[in-house]
Design an enzyme around this catalytic site. Sequence first.
Site, PDB file in Angstrom:
ATOM      1  N   ASP A 171      -6.961  -5.844   9.806  1.00 35.46           N
ATOM      2  CA  ASP A 171      -8.233  -5.158   9.555  1.00 35.46           C
ATOM      3  C   ASP A 171      -9.332  -6.111   9.104  1.00 35.46           C
ATOM      4  OD1 ASP A 171      -7.003  -5.613   7.110  1.00 35.46           O
ATOM      5  OD2 ASP A 171      -7.460  -3.644   6.278  1.00 35.46           O
ATOM      6  N   LYS A 222       0.809  -1.229   0.000  1.00 39.82           N
ATOM      7  CA  LYS A 222       0.000   0.000   0.000  1.00 39.82           C
ATOM      8  C   LYS A 222       0.841   1.278   0.000  1.00 39.82           C
ATOM      9  CE  LYS A 222      -3.513  -2.394   2.720  1.00 39.82           C
ATOM     10  NZ  LYS A 222      -4.323  -2.391   3.949  1.00 39.82           N
TER      11      LYS A 222
END
Length: 466
Positions: free
Chosen positions: A206, A170
């Site tokens: 997450d 990311k």
Amino acid sequence: LPAVTKALAQWVFSHPYNIKRPEVTKYLQPFQLSPETLQEVSARLRKDLLRGLGKHSHHKAPVKMLPTFVRATPDGTEKGDFLALDLGGTNFRVLHVRVEEEAQKVQICAIPQEMMLGTGEQLFDHIATCLGDFLESHNLKGQTLPLGFTFSFPCEQLEIDKSILIRWTKGFNCSGVEGKDVVQLLKEAIHRRGDYHIGSVAMVNDTVGTMMSCGYKDQSCEIGMIIGTGTNACYMEEIKNVKRIEGKDGRMCINTEWGGFGDDGCLDDILTEFDVEVDKTSINPGVHIFEKMISGMYLGEIVRLVLVKMTKDKLLFKGQISEALGTPGRFETKFISEIEDGLENAKKILTELGLDWDLVDASVVRLVCDTISSRSAYLCAAALATLVNRIRNNRKLGHLKTTVGVDGTVYRKHPTFSSKLQKAVRLLAPQCDITFLVSEDGSGTGAAMVTAVAYFCASILIQWMV
């Protein structure tokens, strides 16, 4: 499954736009995966799940199947005050969560681009500073509260409070963190400040947080899935099948890290030239191939490359590529959702990109967006079907009823993504009755929920020992 195959074919190859430019199909056909191909993708992932779970094969498995040491889902009775940190993008959040009231206080902190590429010590000092500021502003500095740390990067979790970063994704590439325990790095940064303390720490992916936050509301939720900037999924696996963990009884949540599916080349036959280009120009070539085919960080760039190719071949915009269209990253993934949501949006965005368009151009662009977002939804469906079918087979059930907790901007904001994914997975897993529940705050409330479940399980164990 002839009936399923026939039904699948109807939606895989149906498009809502009437395009009077048949030559565009040759650019889009590589993205249109047949029902048989989707079933084959699911079968390949099933094999990779087994490799990831194996005691001797997991080291080289592209789908890592990481144990999370989360051994139970919520039962709805959890309560108490918890802190949560959520790091997974260019912003991170600090939260104070009161579980039983579903109440929270939140502070958002930015992470500058240079810090994303700087040293690990700088990053964790910044996190510790923001946590300290939050505690100060909410009069919490005198308390020692348990903390759930959502760290949304591939990690090898050794205990609930010990997690080794495998690699950055990311857009992050901080030095001195890969191969290190990120919980320890956080504690060291807090210790360097010396002006506050935290209680026990639960490390949370997450995706696991998404499953747990939804599980508080629906106790049949045993799968978490995220389709946003990146993509991943977790599910409750039988501990006896997790060969690198001691024990045979009970279940444990497995963080699949399915974004790495295809890193060994098993998806090369369905990659398009545009997928290859996106991978080659990314900051991590050869890594997270599946994620690059379906997630929000890459979908806009795939569309841009297709439009550039079609324009060079004189099929769009009178053959003229604007500066914006020719610039990598300028066609944002959110444009896909907006363009598919209406022709007027398409006209507005094409104008903002400096393109000389006509109505046929705008319709073709909508078709390109629809084709590429549809492929993303169907690939996600194939992967999710693998998980629900595995749970059903693990439990030797003729029929499985389960809930999937979902989060991520692609799933939430695209006008048809969720409906296409749901319809497809039900056809690919016909013996599973699947409910989809959108997480309200998986990485915040979910992190607190993981901490709460771990905290109360530990409390019960201590009481039992006493």
